[in-house]
Design a protein around this motif. Sequence first.
Motif, PDB file in Angstrom:
ATOM      1  N   ARG A 134      -7.766   0.924 -14.461  1.00 27.72           N
ATOM      2  CA  ARG A 134      -6.218   1.524 -14.677  1.00 27.72           C
ATOM      3  C   ARG A 134      -5.284   0.628 -13.864  1.00 27.72           C
ATOM      4  NH1 ARG A 134      -5.504   6.432 -16.488  1.00 27.72           N
ATOM      5  NH2 ARG A 134      -7.463   7.799 -16.674  1.00 27.72           N
ATOM      6  N   ALA A 135      -6.079  -0.527 -13.112  1.00 31.08           N
ATOM      7  CA  ALA A 135      -5.320  -1.546 -12.325  1.00 31.08           C
ATOM      8  C   ALA A 135      -4.393  -2.453 -13.321  1.00 31.08           C
ATOM      9  CB  ALA A 135      -6.121  -2.527 -11.476  1.00 31.08           C
ATOM     10  N   GLU A 136      -4.712  -2.398 -14.630  1.00 32.58           N
ATOM     11  CA  GLU A 136      -4.182  -3.215 -15.633  1.00 32.58           C
ATOM     12  C   GLU A 136      -2.454  -3.414 -15.575  1.00 32.58           C
ATOM     13  OE1 GLU A 136      -4.272  -6.617 -18.022  1.00 32.58           O
ATOM     14  OE2 GLU A 136      -5.985  -5.250 -17.463  1.00 32.58           O
ATOM     15  N   GLY A 137      -1.802  -4.553 -15.433  1.00 31.99           N
ATOM     16  CA  GLY A 137      -0.421  -4.524 -15.283  1.00 31.99           C
ATOM     17  C   GLY A 137       0.030  -4.533 -13.666  1.00 31.99           C
ATOM     18  N   SER A 138      -0.909  -4.298 -12.852  1.00 33.27           N
ATOM     19  CA  SER A 138      -0.806  -4.310 -11.300  1.00 33.27           C
ATOM     20  C   SER A 138      -0.934  -5.668 -10.626  1.00 33.27           C
ATOM     21  CB  SER A 138      -1.749  -3.305 -10.743  1.00 33.27           C
ATOM     22  OG  SER A 138      -3.184  -4.013 -10.569  1.00 33.27           O
ATOM     23  N   PRO A 139      -0.274  -6.032  -9.522  1.00 36.80           N
ATOM     24  CA  PRO A 139      -0.506  -7.273  -9.186  1.00 36.80           C
ATOM     25  C   PRO A 139      -1.828  -7.787  -9.011  1.00 36.80           C
ATOM     26  CG  PRO A 139       0.879  -5.923  -7.798  1.00 36.80           C
ATOM     27  CD  PRO A 139       0.278  -4.900  -8.809  1.00 36.80           C
ATOM     28  N   PHE A 140      -2.823  -6.994  -8.997  1.00 34.95           N
ATOM     29  CA  PHE A 140      -4.501  -7.361  -8.795  1.00 34.95           C
ATOM     30  C   PHE A 140      -5.054  -7.216  -9.741  1.00 34.95           C
ATOM     31  CE2 PHE A 140      -2.390  -7.206  -4.534  1.00 34.95           C
ATOM     32  CZ  PHE A 140      -2.569  -8.118  -3.862  1.00 34.95           C
ATOM     33  N   ALA A 176       1.772 -11.928 -19.226  1.00 40.32           N
ATOM     34  CA  ALA A 176       0.513 -11.798 -18.527  1.00 40.32           C
ATOM     35  C   ALA A 176       0.555 -12.566 -16.916  1.00 40.32           C
ATOM     36  CB  ALA A 176      -0.490 -12.330 -19.414  1.00 40.32           C
ATOM     37  N   SER A 177       1.315 -13.580 -16.942  1.00 40.00           N
ATOM     38  CA  SER A 177       1.139 -14.345 -15.834  1.00 40.00           C
ATOM     39  C   SER A 177       1.971 -13.890 -14.750  1.00 40.00           C
ATOM     40  CB  SER A 177       1.833 -16.013 -16.215  1.00 40.00           C
ATOM     41  OG  SER A 177       3.121 -15.747 -16.562  1.00 40.00           O
ATOM     42  N   VAL A 178       2.818 -13.024 -15.022  1.00 40.03           N
ATOM     43  CA  VAL A 178       3.794 -12.279 -13.841  1.00 40.03           C
ATOM     44  C   VAL A 178       2.873 -11.723 -12.687  1.00 40.03           C
ATOM     45  CG1 VAL A 178       5.525 -10.763 -13.227  1.00 40.03           C
ATOM     46  CG2 VAL A 178       5.876 -12.514 -15.201  1.00 40.03           C
ATOM     47  N   PRO A 179       1.942 -10.749 -12.930  1.00 39.65           N
ATOM     48  CA  PRO A 179       1.419  -9.965 -11.969  1.00 39.65           C
ATOM     49  C   PRO A 179       0.426 -11.148 -11.046  1.00 39.65           C
ATOM     50  CG  PRO A 179       1.310  -8.960 -13.994  1.00 39.65           C
ATOM     51  CD  PRO A 179       1.823  -9.979 -14.389  1.00 39.65           C
ATOM     52  N   ALA A 180      -0.173 -11.941 -11.836  1.00 42.46           N
ATOM     53  CA  ALA A 180      -0.881 -13.121 -11.047  1.00 42.46           C
ATOM     54  C   ALA A 180      -0.177 -13.963 -10.086  1.00 42.46           C
ATOM     55  CB  ALA A 180      -1.666 -14.067 -12.068  1.00 42.46           C
ATOM     56  N   VAL A 181       1.287 -14.444 -10.439  1.00 43.32           N
ATOM     57  CA  VAL A 181       2.211 -14.995  -9.682  1.00 43.32           C
ATOM     58  C   VAL A 181       2.600 -14.153  -8.537  1.00 43.32           C
ATOM     59  CG1 VAL A 181       4.337 -16.047  -9.503  1.00 43.32           C
ATOM     60  CG2 VAL A 181       2.874 -16.599 -11.540  1.00 43.32           C
ATOM     61  N   LEU A 182       2.798 -12.969  -8.574  1.00 46.87           N
ATOM     62  CA  LEU A 182       3.358 -12.098  -7.479  1.00 46.87           C
ATOM     63  C   LEU A 182       2.236 -11.794  -6.688  1.00 46.87           C
ATOM     64  CD1 LEU A 182       5.500  -9.595  -9.414  1.00 46.87           C
ATOM     65  CD2 LEU A 182       6.242 -11.662  -8.450  1.00 46.87           C
ATOM     66  N   GLU A 183       0.990 -11.931  -7.134  1.00 46.71           N
ATOM     67  CA  GLU A 183      -0.218 -11.692  -6.437  1.00 46.71           C
ATOM     68  C   GLU A 183      -0.374 -12.796  -5.301  1.00 46.71           C
ATOM     69  OE1 GLU A 183      -4.955 -11.709  -6.699  1.00 46.71           O
ATOM     70  OE2 GLU A 183      -3.936 -10.886  -8.516  1.00 46.71           O
ATOM     71  N   GLU A 184      -0.214 -13.848  -5.974  1.00 43.62           N
ATOM     72  CA  GLU A 184      -0.197 -15.139  -5.108  1.00 43.62           C
ATOM     73  C   GLU A 184       0.838 -15.057  -4.306  1.00 43.62           C
ATOM     74  OE1 GLU A 184      -0.992 -19.797  -5.676  1.00 43.62           O
ATOM     75  OE2 GLU A 184      -0.834 -18.671  -7.434  1.00 43.62           O
ATOM     76  N   ALA A 185       2.036 -14.843  -4.422  1.00 46.48           N
ATOM     77  CA  ALA A 185       3.119 -14.978  -3.614  1.00 46.48           C
ATOM     78  C   ALA A 185       2.864 -13.767  -2.424  1.00 46.48           C
ATOM     79  CB  ALA A 185       4.607 -14.430  -4.328  1.00 46.48           C
ATOM     80  N   MET A 186       2.182 -12.880  -2.697  1.00 44.24           N
ATOM     81  CA  MET A 186       1.973 -11.938  -1.564  1.00 44.24           C
ATOM     82  C   MET A 186       0.924 -12.440  -0.839  1.00 44.24           C
ATOM     83  SD  MET A 186       3.180  -8.841  -0.176  1.00 44.24           S
ATOM     84  CE  MET A 186       4.055  -8.326  -1.668  1.00 44.24           C
ATOM     85  N   ALA A 187      -0.046 -12.710  -1.229  1.00 45.04           N
ATOM     86  CA  ALA A 187      -1.251 -13.193  -0.547  1.00 45.04           C
ATOM     87  C   ALA A 187      -0.955 -14.472   0.273  1.00 45.04           C
ATOM     88  CB  ALA A 187      -2.573 -13.510  -1.518  1.00 45.04           C
ATOM     89  N   ALA A 188      -0.138 -15.532  -0.127  1.00 42.46           N
ATOM     90  CA  ALA A 188       0.101 -16.494   0.603  1.00 42.46           C
ATOM     91  C   ALA A 188       1.483 -16.361   1.390  1.00 42.46           C
ATOM     92  CB  ALA A 188       0.159 -17.893  -0.130  1.00 42.46           C
ATOM     93  N   ILE A 215       7.754  -4.273 -11.555  1.00 47.39           N
ATOM     94  CA  ILE A 215       6.956  -5.386 -12.022  1.00 47.39           C
ATOM     95  C   ILE A 215       7.134  -5.579 -13.404  1.00 47.39           C
ATOM     96  CG2 ILE A 215       4.571  -6.410 -12.268  1.00 47.39           C
ATOM     97  CD1 ILE A 215       4.140  -5.532  -9.416  1.00 47.39           C
ATOM     98  N   ASP A 216       7.176  -4.497 -14.343  1.00 50.07           N
ATOM     99  CA  ASP A 216       7.190  -4.541 -15.814  1.00 50.07           C
ATOM    100  C   ASP A 216       8.847  -5.117 -16.071  1.00 50.07           C
ATOM    101  OD1 ASP A 216       8.803  -2.243 -15.055  1.00 50.07           O
ATOM    102  OD2 ASP A 216       7.525  -1.040 -16.484  1.00 50.07           O
ATOM    103  N   ARG A 217       9.624  -5.233 -15.288  1.00 47.02           N
ATOM    104  CA  ARG A 217      10.843  -5.829 -15.673  1.00 47.02           C
ATOM    105  C   ARG A 217      11.114  -7.251 -15.132  1.00 47.02           C
ATOM    106  NH1 ARG A 217      14.692  -0.618 -13.840  1.00 47.02           N
ATOM    107  NH2 ARG A 217      14.086   0.735 -15.575  1.00 47.02           N
ATOM    108  N   VAL A 218      10.150  -7.815 -14.418  1.00 48.22           N
ATOM    109  CA  VAL A 218      10.389  -9.148 -14.063  1.00 48.22           C
ATOM    110  C   VAL A 218       9.620 -10.036 -15.335  1.00 48.22           C
ATOM    111  CG1 VAL A 218       9.333 -10.999 -12.660  1.00 48.22           C
ATOM    112  CG2 VAL A 218       9.696  -8.585 -11.811  1.00 48.22           C
ATOM    113  N   ARG A 219      10.696 -10.819 -15.956  1.00 45.76           N
ATOM    114  CA  ARG A 219      10.556 -11.610 -17.202  1.00 45.76           C
ATOM    115  C   ARG A 219       9.813 -12.596 -16.737  1.00 45.76           C
ATOM    116  NH1 ARG A 219      10.428  -6.994 -19.229  1.00 45.76           N
ATOM    117  NH2 ARG A 219      12.321  -5.886 -19.766  1.00 45.76           N
TER     118      ARG A 219
END
Length: 234
Positions: free
Chosen positions: A89-95, A137-149, A198-202
């Motif tokens: 159920r994490a699909e589409g989430s930042p992680f 598909a790349s948006v959640p991964a980029v946001l995850e990295e932004a938060m982690a770093a 997040i689903d509105r971040v293009r």
Amino acid sequence: MNRTDRLYALVEHLRACAPRRVSARALAARFEVSVRTIERDIAALQQGGVPIYADVGRAGGYTLDKSRTLPPLNFTPAEAVAVAITLGRAEGSPFSRSARTALQKIVAAMSAADSESARELAGRIRLFAPLEADEPASVPAVLEEAMAARRVVRLTYSDKDGTETERDVEPVVFTGGTRTWYLVGWCRLRGDARIFRIDRVRRAVLLEETAPERRLEDLTDEPPNMAIRALEFV
């Protein structure tokens, strides 16, 4: 020995030998398969997130980073499936990408019999899912990295009316549920706290700048009709 059992045994053998390196030829002889099969197995494990490293040359071989792996876990098949449902159920989430690799590590660390039972049980579970993702598909991964770093991220964001704006955002927290996730951050375009679905971040681009540290308690904006609680992490 089937491939599932061999992959499990391969990880355990490398763990037992670490930090000594084991050649592909030695592994092929041990498991009575070809060198090419071992190479394919190692590649599959690496893609699944298992920290196996290779050195080339006569003294080269494969080794596993024991500090980043788990010994066999005492997950029951039902417990493993419960984790799989939650991670599914994490699909589409930042992680979401990290959720997939986490599940692969859990399954790889289970005994062969329990792993097979868990796979059989999981085959009788079905989840509802949207036909198409709204965001790249790349948006959640980029946001995850932004938060982690803790890096400033440049967003192209579409509001509820479909109007797109570009803005630099200092990430503070993620908040959300099973389907709708938000990035709470300081929007430099507005000079104030904002919440972005997040689903509105293009598009999302990670910038080199480190974001200043901000606390959620210092921000005033809140999601409509929602109470925010901290993630329980034991």
